[in-house]
Design a protein around this motif. Sequence first.
Motif, PDB file in Angstrom:
ATOM      1  N   ASP A 116       2.072  14.350  17.432  1.00 40.79           N
ATOM      2  CA  ASP A 116       3.536  13.017  16.878  1.00 40.79           C
ATOM      3  C   ASP A 116       2.661  11.852  16.636  1.00 40.79           C
ATOM      4  OD1 ASP A 116       5.285  14.718  17.174  1.00 40.79           O
ATOM      5  OD2 ASP A 116       6.192  13.393  18.849  1.00 40.79           O
ATOM      6  N   PHE A 117       2.652  11.575  15.473  1.00 41.13           N
ATOM      7  CA  PHE A 117       2.217  10.577  14.486  1.00 41.13           C
ATOM      8  C   PHE A 117       2.645   9.042  14.752  1.00 41.13           C
ATOM      9  CE2 PHE A 117      -0.519  14.212  12.891  1.00 41.13           C
ATOM     10  CZ  PHE A 117      -0.779  14.296  13.198  1.00 41.13           C
ATOM     11  N   VAL A 144       0.646  -1.087   0.466  1.00 36.49           N
ATOM     12  CA  VAL A 144      -0.137  -0.253   0.448  1.00 36.49           C
ATOM     13  C   VAL A 144       1.356   1.038   0.173  1.00 36.49           C
ATOM     14  CG1 VAL A 144      -1.946   1.077   1.415  1.00 36.49           C
ATOM     15  CG2 VAL A 144      -1.895  -1.800   1.290  1.00 36.49           C
ATOM     16  N   ASP A 145       0.294   2.281  -0.900  1.00 36.08           N
ATOM     17  CA  ASP A 145       0.973   3.664  -1.149  1.00 36.08           C
ATOM     18  C   ASP A 145       1.067   4.325  -0.146  1.00 36.08           C
ATOM     19  OD1 ASP A 145      -0.562   4.694  -0.920  1.00 36.08           O
ATOM     20  OD2 ASP A 145      -1.379   5.210  -2.991  1.00 36.08           O
ATOM     21  N   GLY A 146       2.152   4.979   0.793  1.00 30.42           N
ATOM     22  CA  GLY A 146       2.657   5.690   2.090  1.00 30.42           C
ATOM     23  C   GLY A 146       1.779   7.011   2.195  1.00 30.42           C
ATOM     24  N   ALA A 147       1.432   7.265   1.071  1.00 31.29           N
ATOM     25  CA  ALA A 147       0.020   8.294   1.143  1.00 31.29           C
ATOM     26  C   ALA A 147      -1.204   7.901   1.941  1.00 31.29           C
ATOM     27  CB  ALA A 147      -0.464   8.810   0.211  1.00 31.29           C
ATOM     28  N   TYR A 148      -1.678   6.567   1.993  1.00 31.87           N
ATOM     29  CA  TYR A 148      -2.505   5.920   2.778  1.00 31.87           C
ATOM     30  C   TYR A 148      -2.577   6.391   4.407  1.00 31.87           C
ATOM     31  CZ  TYR A 148      -6.162   2.435   4.434  1.00 31.87           C
ATOM     32  OH  TYR A 148      -6.612   2.238   5.386  1.00 31.87           O
ATOM     33  N   SER A 149      -0.744   5.095   5.122  1.00 30.28           N
ATOM     34  CA  SER A 149      -0.776   6.292   5.851  1.00 30.28           C
ATOM     35  C   SER A 149      -1.509   7.557   6.476  1.00 30.28           C
ATOM     36  CB  SER A 149       0.712   6.270   6.711  1.00 30.28           C
ATOM     37  OG  SER A 149       0.790   4.729   6.717  1.00 30.28           O
ATOM     38  N   VAL A 200       8.121  12.698   8.250  1.00 25.83           N
ATOM     39  CA  VAL A 200       7.845  11.953   7.776  1.00 25.83           C
ATOM     40  C   VAL A 200       8.899  10.323   7.348  1.00 25.83           C
ATOM     41  CG1 VAL A 200       5.961  10.496   6.273  1.00 25.83           C
ATOM     42  CG2 VAL A 200       6.008  12.659   6.788  1.00 25.83           C
ATOM     43  N   GLN A 201       8.539   9.204   7.835  1.00 24.44           N
ATOM     44  CA  GLN A 201       9.229   8.087   8.305  1.00 24.44           C
ATOM     45  C   GLN A 201       8.379   7.111   8.067  1.00 24.44           C
ATOM     46  OE1 GLN A 201      12.219   8.048  10.302  1.00 24.44           O
ATOM     47  NE2 GLN A 201      12.716   9.899  10.786  1.00 24.44           N
ATOM     48  N   PHE A 202       9.178   5.671   7.150  1.00 22.21           N
ATOM     49  CA  PHE A 202       8.108   4.835   6.326  1.00 22.21           C
ATOM     50  C   PHE A 202       9.111   4.049   7.272  1.00 22.21           C
ATOM     51  CE2 PHE A 202       6.652   7.990   3.192  1.00 22.21           C
ATOM     52  CZ  PHE A 202       4.895   8.288   3.586  1.00 22.21           C
ATOM     53  N   LYS A 203       9.381   2.987   7.612  1.00 25.12           N
ATOM     54  CA  LYS A 203       9.747   2.512   8.187  1.00 25.12           C
ATOM     55  C   LYS A 203       9.996   1.221   7.991  1.00 25.12           C
ATOM     56  CE  LYS A 203      10.805   5.194  12.499  1.00 25.12           C
ATOM     57  NZ  LYS A 203      12.600   5.083  12.601  1.00 25.12           N
ATOM     58  N   THR A 257       4.585   3.443  10.393  1.00 19.52           N
ATOM     59  CA  THR A 257       5.014   4.856   9.809  1.00 19.52           C
ATOM     60  C   THR A 257       5.029   5.618  11.287  1.00 19.52           C
ATOM     61  OG1 THR A 257       3.660   4.108   8.475  1.00 19.52           O
ATOM     62  CG2 THR A 257       3.806   7.194   8.069  1.00 19.52           C
ATOM     63  N   THR A 258       6.311   7.119  10.714  1.00 20.36           N
ATOM     64  CA  THR A 258       5.950   8.178  11.458  1.00 20.36           C
ATOM     65  C   THR A 258       6.369   9.414  11.836  1.00 20.36           C
ATOM     66  OG1 THR A 258       8.009   8.318  11.969  1.00 20.36           O
ATOM     67  CG2 THR A 258       7.590   6.827  12.942  1.00 20.36           C
ATOM     68  N   ALA A 259       5.814  10.728  11.744  1.00 24.33           N
ATOM     69  CA  ALA A 259       5.341  11.820  11.136  1.00 24.33           C
ATOM     70  C   ALA A 259       5.043  12.888  12.606  1.00 24.33           C
ATOM     71  CB  ALA A 259       4.242  12.191  10.614  1.00 24.33           C
ATOM     72  N   THR A 260       5.399  14.037  12.442  1.00 25.45           N
ATOM     73  CA  THR A 260       5.065  15.457  13.240  1.00 25.45           C
ATOM     74  C   THR A 260       4.731  15.945  12.270  1.00 25.45           C
ATOM     75  OG1 THR A 260       6.803  14.756  14.694  1.00 25.45           O
ATOM     76  CG2 THR A 260       5.931  17.171  14.033  1.00 25.45           C
TER      77      THR A 260
END
Length: 135
Positions: free
Chosen positions: A97-98, A35-40, A68-71, A126-129
């Motif tokens: 924080d997500f 699934v693409d990262g935009a889903y997260s 944004v980090q896709f881990k 996935t993580t992001a601020t």
Amino acid sequence: MVSTSSPSGGAEVGQRVVHRRYVPYSHAHYAGNLVDGAYSLGLFGDVATEMCILTDGDEGLFASYSDVQFKQPVRAGDVLEIACEVTRVGRRSRTLDFTVHVVARGAATETEPGAARVLEEPLLATTATGVVVVP
């Protein structure tokens, strides 16, 4: 809008919102049911909206994402836990924080097409601020 005497609405550092979501196969765009990262990022918008409603009585608006980090991969058939935590409260802005964790993963085979398993340890995918603004 929520009536409050606090200049920052009802938002407090440490407040959390958590959602769980099954990833349907219709969202797979790549080999291996990826699934693409935009889903997260879309899911981050959902938990941020709930946070703004709970703390400020308004859906708020996203101002920015950073870091944004896709881990780990997210795949169709996964069950995700999406969390949002307030880390900074301004007069009209909130820093959040997500995280997205994979808590269950599809394990389909030809003989068991609907097989799935709960993971012993959730995978941090996935993580992001992000920063939201509220009226």
